[in-house]
Design an enzyme around this catalytic site. Sequence first.
Site, PDB file in Angstrom:
ATOM      1  N   ASP A 170     -17.892 -38.494   0.166  1.00 41.82           N
ATOM      2  CA  ASP A 170     -18.201 -39.005  -1.168  1.00 41.82           C
ATOM      3  C   ASP A 170     -19.335 -40.020  -1.115  1.00 41.82           C
ATOM      4  O   ASP A 170     -20.196 -40.062  -2.005  1.00 41.82           O
ATOM      5  CB  ASP A 170     -16.958 -39.660  -1.777  1.00 41.82           C
ATOM      6  CG  ASP A 170     -15.898 -38.635  -2.158  1.00 41.82           C
ATOM      7  OD1 ASP A 170     -16.223 -37.426  -2.149  1.00 41.82           O
ATOM      8  OD2 ASP A 170     -14.758 -39.038  -2.464  1.00 41.82           O
ATOM      9  N   ALA A 171     -19.341 -40.838  -0.069  1.00 42.10           N
ATOM     10  CA  ALA A 171     -20.382 -41.857   0.050  1.00 42.10           C
ATOM     11  C   ALA A 171     -21.759 -41.209   0.219  1.00 42.10           C
ATOM     12  O   ALA A 171     -22.747 -41.665  -0.384  1.00 42.10           O
ATOM     13  CB  ALA A 171     -20.082 -42.770   1.235  1.00 42.10           C
ATOM     14  N   GLU A 185      -2.968 -13.324 -14.684  1.00 45.28           N
ATOM     15  CA  GLU A 185      -3.533 -14.659 -14.515  1.00 45.28           C
ATOM     16  C   GLU A 185      -2.541 -15.703 -15.007  1.00 45.28           C
ATOM     17  O   GLU A 185      -1.706 -15.423 -15.874  1.00 45.28           O
ATOM     18  CB  GLU A 185      -4.837 -14.785 -15.322  1.00 45.28           C
ATOM     19  CG  GLU A 185      -5.860 -13.716 -14.995  1.00 45.28           C
ATOM     20  CD  GLU A 185      -6.974 -13.603 -16.027  1.00 45.28           C
ATOM     21  OE1 GLU A 185      -7.901 -12.821 -15.798  1.00 45.28           O
ATOM     22  OE2 GLU A 185      -6.909 -14.305 -17.071  1.00 45.28           O
ATOM     23  N   LYS A 244      -1.280 -18.669 -17.233  1.00 42.89           N
ATOM     24  CA  LYS A 244      -1.597 -19.180 -18.573  1.00 42.89           C
ATOM     25  C   LYS A 244      -1.582 -20.703 -18.505  1.00 42.89           C
ATOM     26  O   LYS A 244      -0.564 -21.352 -18.711  1.00 42.89           O
ATOM     27  CB  LYS A 244      -0.603 -18.675 -19.607  1.00 42.89           C
ATOM     28  CG  LYS A 244      -1.006 -19.006 -21.045  1.00 42.89           C
ATOM     29  CD  LYS A 244      -0.047 -18.419 -22.043  1.00 42.89           C
ATOM     30  CE  LYS A 244      -0.528 -18.680 -23.461  1.00 42.89           C
ATOM     31  NZ  LYS A 244      -0.626 -20.134 -23.751  1.00 42.89           N
ATOM     32  N   ASP A 275      -2.054 -24.528 -19.350  1.00 44.93           N
ATOM     33  CA  ASP A 275      -1.877 -25.308 -20.573  1.00 44.93           C
ATOM     34  C   ASP A 275      -3.036 -26.288 -20.699  1.00 44.93           C
ATOM     35  O   ASP A 275      -2.957 -27.442 -20.279  1.00 44.93           O
ATOM     36  CB  ASP A 275      -0.545 -26.055 -20.520  1.00 44.93           C
ATOM     37  CG  ASP A 275      -0.099 -26.535 -21.891  1.00 44.93           C
ATOM     38  OD1 ASP A 275      -0.710 -26.103 -22.885  1.00 44.93           O
ATOM     39  OD2 ASP A 275       0.855 -27.321 -21.962  1.00 44.93           O
ATOM     40  N   GLU A 282     -10.613 -22.150 -19.576  1.00 44.36           N
ATOM     41  CA  GLU A 282      -9.612 -23.130 -19.952  1.00 44.36           C
ATOM     42  C   GLU A 282      -9.908 -24.447 -19.251  1.00 44.36           C
ATOM     43  O   GLU A 282      -9.882 -24.533 -18.016  1.00 44.36           O
ATOM     44  CB  GLU A 282      -8.214 -22.635 -19.566  1.00 44.36           C
ATOM     45  CG  GLU A 282      -7.087 -23.362 -20.234  1.00 44.36           C
ATOM     46  CD  GLU A 282      -6.804 -22.854 -21.643  1.00 44.36           C
ATOM     47  OE1 GLU A 282      -5.977 -23.483 -22.332  1.00 44.36           O
ATOM     48  OE2 GLU A 282      -7.407 -21.843 -22.061  1.00 44.36           O
ATOM     49  N   TYR A 315     -11.863 -17.441 -17.542  1.00 46.77           N
ATOM     50  CA  TYR A 315     -10.915 -16.318 -17.598  1.00 46.77           C
ATOM     51  C   TYR A 315     -11.490 -15.056 -18.242  1.00 46.77           C
ATOM     52  O   TYR A 315     -10.792 -14.051 -18.368  1.00 46.77           O
ATOM     53  CB  TYR A 315      -9.621 -16.723 -18.313  1.00 46.77           C
ATOM     54  CG  TYR A 315      -9.788 -17.168 -19.750  1.00 46.77           C
ATOM     55  CD1 TYR A 315     -10.087 -16.258 -20.755  1.00 46.77           C
ATOM     56  CD2 TYR A 315      -9.603 -18.490 -20.107  1.00 46.77           C
ATOM     57  CE1 TYR A 315     -10.224 -16.658 -22.078  1.00 46.77           C
ATOM     58  CE2 TYR A 315      -9.733 -18.907 -21.428  1.00 46.77           C
ATOM     59  CZ  TYR A 315     -10.044 -17.980 -22.399  1.00 46.77           C
ATOM     60  OH  TYR A 315     -10.171 -18.371 -23.708  1.00 46.77           O
ATOM     61  N   LYS A 360       5.736 -15.545 -21.230  1.00 46.54           N
ATOM     62  CA  LYS A 360       6.062 -16.958 -21.089  1.00 46.54           C
ATOM     63  C   LYS A 360       7.155 -17.201 -20.042  1.00 46.54           C
ATOM     64  O   LYS A 360       8.116 -16.435 -19.930  1.00 46.54           O
ATOM     65  CB  LYS A 360       6.518 -17.530 -22.433  1.00 46.54           C
ATOM     66  CG  LYS A 360       5.412 -17.596 -23.491  1.00 46.54           C
ATOM     67  CD  LYS A 360       4.298 -18.509 -23.048  1.00 46.54           C
ATOM     68  CE  LYS A 360       3.354 -18.857 -24.168  1.00 46.54           C
ATOM     69  NZ  LYS A 360       3.891 -19.804 -25.139  1.00 46.54           N
ATOM     70  N   CYS A 385      19.806 -36.508 -52.629  1.00 50.35           N
ATOM     71  CA  CYS A 385      18.613 -36.296 -51.818  1.00 50.35           C
ATOM     72  C   CYS A 385      18.202 -37.623 -51.178  1.00 50.35           C
ATOM     73  O   CYS A 385      18.110 -38.639 -51.878  1.00 50.35           O
ATOM     74  CB  CYS A 385      17.480 -35.756 -52.692  1.00 50.35           C
ATOM     75  SG  CYS A 385      15.857 -35.758 -51.878  1.00 50.35           S
ATOM     76  N   CYS A 443      14.808 -38.921 -53.030  1.00 54.60           N
ATOM     77  CA  CYS A 443      14.690 -39.298 -54.449  1.00 54.60           C
ATOM     78  C   CYS A 443      16.022 -39.616 -55.117  1.00 54.60           C
ATOM     79  O   CYS A 443      16.048 -40.085 -56.258  1.00 54.60           O
ATOM     80  CB  CYS A 443      13.978 -38.195 -55.231  1.00 54.60           C
ATOM     81  SG  CYS A 443      14.954 -36.682 -55.406  1.00 54.60           S
ATOM     82  N   CYS A 476      17.270 -30.051 -52.615  1.00 50.82           N
ATOM     83  CA  CYS A 476      17.148 -31.111 -53.609  1.00 50.82           C
ATOM     84  C   CYS A 476      16.916 -30.451 -54.966  1.00 50.82           C
ATOM     85  O   CYS A 476      16.109 -29.527 -55.090  1.00 50.82           O
ATOM     86  CB  CYS A 476      15.985 -32.035 -53.255  1.00 50.82           C
ATOM     87  SG  CYS A 476      15.539 -33.196 -54.555  1.00 50.82           S
ATOM     88  N   CYS A 500      10.629 -34.383 -56.714  1.00 48.27           N
ATOM     89  CA  CYS A 500      11.001 -35.202 -55.557  1.00 48.27           C
ATOM     90  C   CYS A 500       9.744 -35.576 -54.769  1.00 48.27           C
ATOM     91  O   CYS A 500       8.950 -34.701 -54.408  1.00 48.27           O
ATOM     92  CB  CYS A 500      11.962 -34.430 -54.666  1.00 48.27           C
ATOM     93  SG  CYS A 500      12.301 -35.226 -53.079  1.00 48.27           S
TER      94      CYS A 500
END
Length: 681
Positions: A35-36, A115, A117, A119, A174, A226, A315, A419, A422, A437, A442
């Site tokens: 990194d340096a 693939e 999914k 989030d 994504e 994707y 899912k 209600c 109201c 109601c 309302c």
Amino acid sequence: MNNLDKVKERIEKLCAELNRHNHLYYILDSPEVSDAEYDELIRELRLLEEKHPQFSTPDSPTQRVGATPVEGFSVVEHPYPLLSLANAFSQDELSAWYNRVSRLVGGQKFTMACEHKIDGLAVALTYFNGQLATGATRGDGFCGENIIQNLRTIRSIPLSVPKEAPSCFEVRGEVFLPKTGFHKLNEERAAEGLPLFANPRNAAAGSVRQFNPSITAKRPLDIYIYGLGWSEDETLPKTHWETMSYLKSLGFKINPENTLAKSIEEAEDFYRTWAERRASLPYEADGIVIKVDLLAFQERLGAAGHEPRWAIAYKFPAVQATTRLREIRVSVGRTGTINPYAVLEPVAVGGVTIRQATLHNEDNVRRKDIREGDWVYIQRAGGVIPEIIGPIKSRRTGEEKEFNLLEKLFDKDKRHPACPACGAEIFRPEAEVMYYCSNASCPAQVKGLIEHFASRSAMDIRGIGESQSTLLLKERLVKDAADLYYLTKEQLIQLERMGEKSAGNIIKAIERSRNRPLARVIYALGVRHIGEEMARTLAEHFNSLDEMANATKEKLMSIPSIGPKITESVTTFFRQEENRHILEKLRRAGIKLEKKEMQAEALPLAGQEFIITGRLKAFSREEGEAKIRTLGGTTKDNITRQTTYLVVGEEPGAKLTRAQTLGIKQLSETEFLRLLEDKTQ
């Protein structure tokens, strides 16, 4: 070689070297320098570019640190919509999708790309002549926000592509925040006394929508590409899998866990593997995406509504947790429903902190035997909606309280259940599980109805949301949704946190909404059981709201897809004097409550296909499309060789390039207005 030539050569060498290190580190995960050492190279390049800005290029690695803050995001039109995916929650639902696709392709066998999914936040990246030109959010699928300055800060997004890449193309991916980056970000925010992000997706979305790109640059965002959205190169690979390999060769980051399944059984194996190992993933994923691999099949299958037929999201099982149910409260919906909901001790479920959960209705609470004070199992149904599965009875102490809706709502002064918003009496229709109601005025219902009326799918009055609706009612500027059309800019400016510009924008949005088509007006009224599709069905069968309001039950029942429940809902709505009064106020405000029946083949634009790109000054795109259809023309979203005209407004999208490539005739807004004027004479 003079000094300037040497400087230019050094800058080019540094850019090439740093871009290579970025690719090694962020794409291939195999860095060659520390990194340096990297920081020293970037420091040298930045100093040279500051002294010689004429040699700075848009794809320079220094451009990733964040540009000048912007006041707002411009709108980008997607040439091809970013569609959402249908979901499968079980093996049976996945098999049904597979069998349906198989029938549509003539019973042929097909391979599938599988693939994760992730989030995160879907984005579309457009490249012109080798350079990253626009980077847009999904938005509503048709238009998104151009967040290019923020996306430039994500080091796994190439700022330029090799010469062999197509001259114009779009990739879709994504953007996400890895789990480690999410936890580190929240630790930093906690130390600074800032609110914590609820989950990695919210953190990613909030990061890329910063008006100050330097803030985005400090967050460890990543991306996986994707798919290819579109390309002007017609010699590209013929399958999705080969296309992803091709995009990888151009420098795009592709998820290494992607796999190709030759059968539905192999796709299910991929799903089961990652359903068990999801906790080990460096990012949040709520399922897998399965795509038909052959692009010719994808084109043949097309889309159903806003969902492609050639892909499905399978899912993962809902993530569960346990927590204590502190209290059961009730709220009032826009149709007057009395809705019980649970107040929970905050608990993290699948990366999201849950504090409340719906309980649907009293019968559901009793059936599950859920009590105040219970320890309960909770899950995010479909990975999204908080849901209580049931109580943990073994942990009961005897102090838990059974829930009784009528007792909860009992008003001792009025001596009847009332209600909570109201104080009016509540009632439960025969054969229904919900209480309602009885007061059509309302405030909770009115507030919900105003929000619904102004929502994007209804009258699309931008600027009128939950907080504005509450303020308008509190200040007694409106009593119902129709009163929105009688507001003035001067009244709005008096509201809390409302500036002159915001007030002006709301008034303009209200004006634009006056010409919404009949189906949108029907949906906006908020009649129980009337969704967008049913509103369109009703608009097809009635020429005006008056005709619909006066329709008999027999007439309504004669319409396909309309049964007793919807018939009763429609007739009940229009029997109420308050609702008749709202219609009259809308009529006086100039809202179109009728449609004009015409034979399209006899109209001046019959047989002509139009597409509008960019922003029009005279009216909204939707209003322009409505004018085209009124004159017998058709409107589409995507450019094809059958397109007659492309109407070009301000800040046109990539459709303009596509039209130029295909030789489609373009009309400026002035020419378009002249055409409409000529055809209406």
